[in-house]
Every structure is written in structure tokens, then in C-alpha cells.
Scaffold this motif. Sequence first.
Motif, PDB file in Angstrom:
ATOM      1  N   LEU A   1       2.091  -3.031  10.762  1.00 39.39           N
ATOM      2  CA  LEU A   1       1.034  -2.521  10.889  1.00 39.39           C
ATOM      3  C   LEU A   1      -0.133  -3.292  10.685  1.00 39.39           C
ATOM      4  O   LEU A   1       0.005  -4.774  10.559  1.00 39.39           O
ATOM      5  N   ASP A   2      -1.387  -2.984  11.055  1.00 43.46           N
ATOM      6  CA  ASP A   2      -2.469  -3.631  11.175  1.00 43.46           C
ATOM      7  C   ASP A   2      -2.910  -4.069   9.764  1.00 43.46           C
ATOM      8  O   ASP A   2      -3.106  -3.565   8.770  1.00 43.46           O
ATOM      9  N   ALA A   3      -2.966  -5.511   9.637  1.00 46.41           N
ATOM     10  CA  ALA A   3      -3.307  -6.179   8.226  1.00 46.41           C
ATOM     11  C   ALA A   3      -4.931  -5.727   7.861  1.00 46.41           C
ATOM     12  O   ALA A   3      -5.273  -5.910   6.664  1.00 46.41           O
ATOM     13  N   ALA A   4      -5.519  -5.248   8.739  1.00 45.74           N
ATOM     14  CA  ALA A   4      -6.907  -4.738   8.342  1.00 45.74           C
ATOM     15  C   ALA A   4      -7.008  -3.268   8.176  1.00 45.74           C
ATOM     16  O   ALA A   4      -7.975  -2.713   7.823  1.00 45.74           O
ATOM     17  N   ALA A   5      -5.823  -2.656   8.365  1.00 42.41           N
ATOM     18  CA  ALA A   5      -5.695  -1.136   8.074  1.00 42.41           C
ATOM     19  C   ALA A   5      -6.246  -0.780   6.693  1.00 42.41           C
ATOM     20  O   ALA A   5      -5.901  -1.701   5.635  1.00 42.41           O
ATOM     21  N   PRO A   6      -6.693   0.482   6.550  1.00 41.25           N
ATOM     22  CA  PRO A   6      -6.733   0.839   5.103  1.00 41.25           C
ATOM     23  C   PRO A   6      -5.695   1.023   4.147  1.00 41.25           C
ATOM     24  O   PRO A   6      -4.551   0.944   4.706  1.00 41.25           O
ATOM     25  N   VAL A   7      -5.942   0.510   2.947  1.00 37.64           N
ATOM     26  CA  VAL A   7      -4.765   0.444   1.970  1.00 37.64           C
ATOM     27  C   VAL A   7      -5.328   1.548   0.888  1.00 37.64           C
ATOM     28  O   VAL A   7      -6.329   1.770   0.728  1.00 37.64           O
ATOM     29  N   ARG A   8      -4.196   2.139   0.023  1.00 37.31           N
ATOM     30  CA  ARG A   8      -4.598   3.099  -1.126  1.00 37.31           C
ATOM     31  C   ARG A   8      -3.540   2.663  -2.118  1.00 37.31           C
ATOM     32  O   ARG A   8      -2.422   2.055  -1.821  1.00 37.31           O
ATOM     33  N   GLU A   9      -3.844   3.037  -3.301  1.00 32.91           N
ATOM     34  CA  GLU A   9      -2.845   2.741  -4.293  1.00 32.91           C
ATOM     35  C   GLU A   9      -1.681   3.521  -4.174  1.00 32.91           C
ATOM     36  O   GLU A   9      -1.551   4.587  -3.636  1.00 32.91           O
ATOM     37  N   ALA A  10      -0.494   3.034  -4.772  1.00 32.74           N
ATOM     38  CA  ALA A  10       0.944   3.620  -4.769  1.00 32.74           C
ATOM     39  C   ALA A  10       1.191   5.043  -5.245  1.00 32.74           C
ATOM     40  O   ALA A  10       1.673   6.004  -4.649  1.00 32.74           O
ATOM     41  N   ALA A  11      -0.076   5.179  -6.126  1.00 34.82           N
ATOM     42  CA  ALA A  11       0.182   6.580  -6.871  1.00 34.82           C
ATOM     43  C   ALA A  11      -0.514   7.679  -6.004  1.00 34.82           C
ATOM     44  O   ALA A  11      -0.171   8.738  -6.329  1.00 34.82           O
ATOM     45  N   ASP A  12      -0.939   7.091  -4.846  1.00 37.93           N
ATOM     46  CA  ASP A  12      -1.757   8.338  -3.932  1.00 37.93           C
ATOM     47  C   ASP A  12      -0.665   8.707  -3.196  1.00 37.93           C
ATOM     48  O   ASP A  12      -0.819   9.685  -2.073  1.00 37.93           O
ATOM     49  N   TRP A  13       0.533   8.205  -3.228  1.00 36.13           N
ATOM     50  CA  TRP A  13       1.543   8.808  -2.233  1.00 36.13           C
ATOM     51  C   TRP A  13       1.839  10.166  -2.202  1.00 36.13           C
ATOM     52  O   TRP A  13       2.022  10.758  -3.397  1.00 36.13           O
ATOM     53  N   GLY A  14       1.861  11.061  -1.141  1.00 33.92           N
ATOM     54  CA  GLY A  14       1.842  12.110  -1.190  1.00 33.92           C
ATOM     55  C   GLY A  14       0.547  13.296  -1.473  1.00 33.92           C
ATOM     56  O   GLY A  14       0.705  14.323  -1.377  1.00 33.92           O
ATOM     57  N   ARG A  15      -0.421  12.415  -1.785  1.00 40.75           N
ATOM     58  CA  ARG A  15      -1.578  13.059  -2.062  1.00 40.75           C
ATOM     59  C   ARG A  15      -2.762  12.879  -0.937  1.00 40.75           C
ATOM     60  O   ARG A  15      -3.959  13.029  -1.326  1.00 40.75           O
ATOM     61  N   THR A  16      -2.277  12.569   0.128  1.00 37.79           N
ATOM     62  CA  THR A  16      -3.279  12.492   1.223  1.00 37.79           C
ATOM     63  C   THR A  16      -3.010  13.470   2.368  1.00 37.79           C
ATOM     64  O   THR A  16      -2.159  14.290   2.306  1.00 37.79           O
ATOM     65  N   PRO A  17      -4.278  13.575   3.031  1.00 41.31           N
ATOM     66  CA  PRO A  17      -4.237  14.901   4.018  1.00 41.31           C
ATOM     67  C   PRO A  17      -3.236  14.315   5.072  1.00 41.31           C
ATOM     68  O   PRO A  17      -2.795  15.499   5.513  1.00 41.31           O
ATOM     69  N   GLU A  18      -3.196  12.998   5.417  1.00 40.87           N
ATOM     70  CA  GLU A  18      -2.050  12.798   6.274  1.00 40.87           C
ATOM     71  C   GLU A  18      -0.628  12.665   5.791  1.00 40.87           C
ATOM     72  O   GLU A  18      -0.552  12.547   4.865  1.00 40.87           O
ATOM     73  N   LEU A  19       0.055  12.704   6.707  1.00 34.54           N
ATOM     74  CA  LEU A  19       1.598  12.601   6.117  1.00 34.54           C
ATOM     75  C   LEU A  19       1.929  11.167   5.762  1.00 34.54           C
ATOM     76  O   LEU A  19       1.150  10.149   6.206  1.00 34.54           O
ATOM     77  N   CYS A  20       3.016  11.103   4.941  1.00 31.67           N
ATOM     78  CA  CYS A  20       3.398   9.831   4.626  1.00 31.67           C
ATOM     79  C   CYS A  20       4.891   9.621   5.063  1.00 31.67           C
ATOM     80  O   CYS A  20       5.645  10.542   5.114  1.00 31.67           O
ATOM     81  N   CYS A  21       5.083   8.350   5.542  1.00 30.26           N
ATOM     82  CA  CYS A  21       6.578   8.040   6.309  1.00 30.26           C
ATOM     83  C   CYS A  21       7.632   8.434   5.185  1.00 30.26           C
ATOM     84  O   CYS A  21       7.690   7.775   4.078  1.00 30.26           O
ATOM     85  N   HIS A  22       8.560   9.249   5.574  1.00 35.53           N
ATOM     86  CA  HIS A  22       9.604   9.742   5.023  1.00 35.53           C
ATOM     87  C   HIS A  22      10.568   8.425   4.607  1.00 35.53           C
ATOM     88  O   HIS A  22      11.019   8.196   3.330  1.00 35.53           O
ATOM     89  N   THR A  23      10.723   7.507   5.399  1.00 38.19           N
ATOM     90  CA  THR A  23      11.605   6.206   5.409  1.00 38.19           C
ATOM     91  C   THR A  23      11.272   5.406   4.153  1.00 38.19           C
ATOM     92  O   THR A  23      11.664   5.044   3.149  1.00 38.19           O
ATOM     93  N   CYS A  24       9.810   4.925   4.345  1.00 38.21           N
ATOM     94  CA  CYS A  24       9.038   4.333   3.397  1.00 38.21           C
ATOM     95  C   CYS A  24       9.274   4.924   1.687  1.00 38.21           C
ATOM     96  O   CYS A  24       9.518   4.357   0.953  1.00 38.21           O
ATOM     97  N   GLY A  25       9.042   6.235   1.782  1.00 38.77           N
ATOM     98  CA  GLY A  25       9.065   6.953   0.399  1.00 38.77           C
ATOM     99  C   GLY A  25      10.622   6.684  -0.096  1.00 38.77           C
ATOM    100  O   GLY A  25      10.629   6.666  -1.414  1.00 38.77           O
ATOM    101  N   ALA A  26      11.482   7.047   0.734  1.00 37.26           N
ATOM    102  CA  ALA A  26      12.918   6.802   0.075  1.00 37.26           C
ATOM    103  C   ALA A  26      13.287   5.351  -0.223  1.00 37.26           C
ATOM    104  O   ALA A  26      13.740   5.168  -1.323  1.00 37.26           O
ATOM    105  N   TYR A  27      12.707   4.405   0.398  1.00 32.91           N
ATOM    106  CA  TYR A  27      12.862   2.909  -0.087  1.00 32.91           C
ATOM    107  C   TYR A  27      11.814   2.652  -1.461  1.00 32.91           C
ATOM    108  O   TYR A  27      12.495   2.105  -2.175  1.00 32.91           O
ATOM    109  N   PHE A  28      10.879   3.390  -1.141  1.00 30.47           N
ATOM    110  CA  PHE A  28       9.980   3.154  -2.307  1.00 30.47           C
ATOM    111  C   PHE A  28      10.462   3.509  -3.543  1.00 30.47           C
ATOM    112  O   PHE A  28      10.496   3.057  -4.833  1.00 30.47           O
ATOM    113  N   LEU A  29      10.931   4.721  -3.683  1.00 30.03           N
ATOM    114  CA  LEU A  29      11.572   5.447  -4.799  1.00 30.03           C
ATOM    115  C   LEU A  29      12.796   4.896  -5.498  1.00 30.03           C
ATOM    116  O   LEU A  29      13.102   4.751  -6.555  1.00 30.03           O
TER     117      LEU A  29
END
Length: 76
Positions: free
Chosen positions: A37-65
Amino acid sequence: MMHQMRAEYGAGGPPDGVRLWHMVRGAGSVAMCGRELDAAAPVREAADWGRTPELCCHTCGAYFLRETPYLAAEHQ
């Protein structure tokens, strides 16, 4: 270990906005799914996972959990 969300831009880069959110370890720019990913891309707190209007990566979500202990386990 700290996690945060990092944006993946659309095909046109930042002007096209966020296409998908990924989870990264620490302040890294490599998503848990392996995407660079672009190192300058926006970041959000992990607690925001699933609370964004944009989709979240399914694979990242599985690893995170799998890496993040459930809050209920901390209170037993």
C-alpha cells in the motif's frame, strides 16, 4: 501488537478516493493480505473496521481476527 487500517486507492490514485481498507501491523504499508500500500495513504484506527462506507479486505479481516484476542476473553 498494534494494528491500524490503511487505505488502498482506486485505479486513478488519490483523486479517485479509497477503494478498499486493509489492516496493517503497526505503521506498516504492507497489508496483512500481502498487498503493498501507499505509505502516505490515509489510516484509521483498527476499531473502525467494518464501519466505513468503503469495503474492507476480507483476507485482512480474517488475519486480524486471528491475531487479536477477543475482548470477552480478557474479562474471564
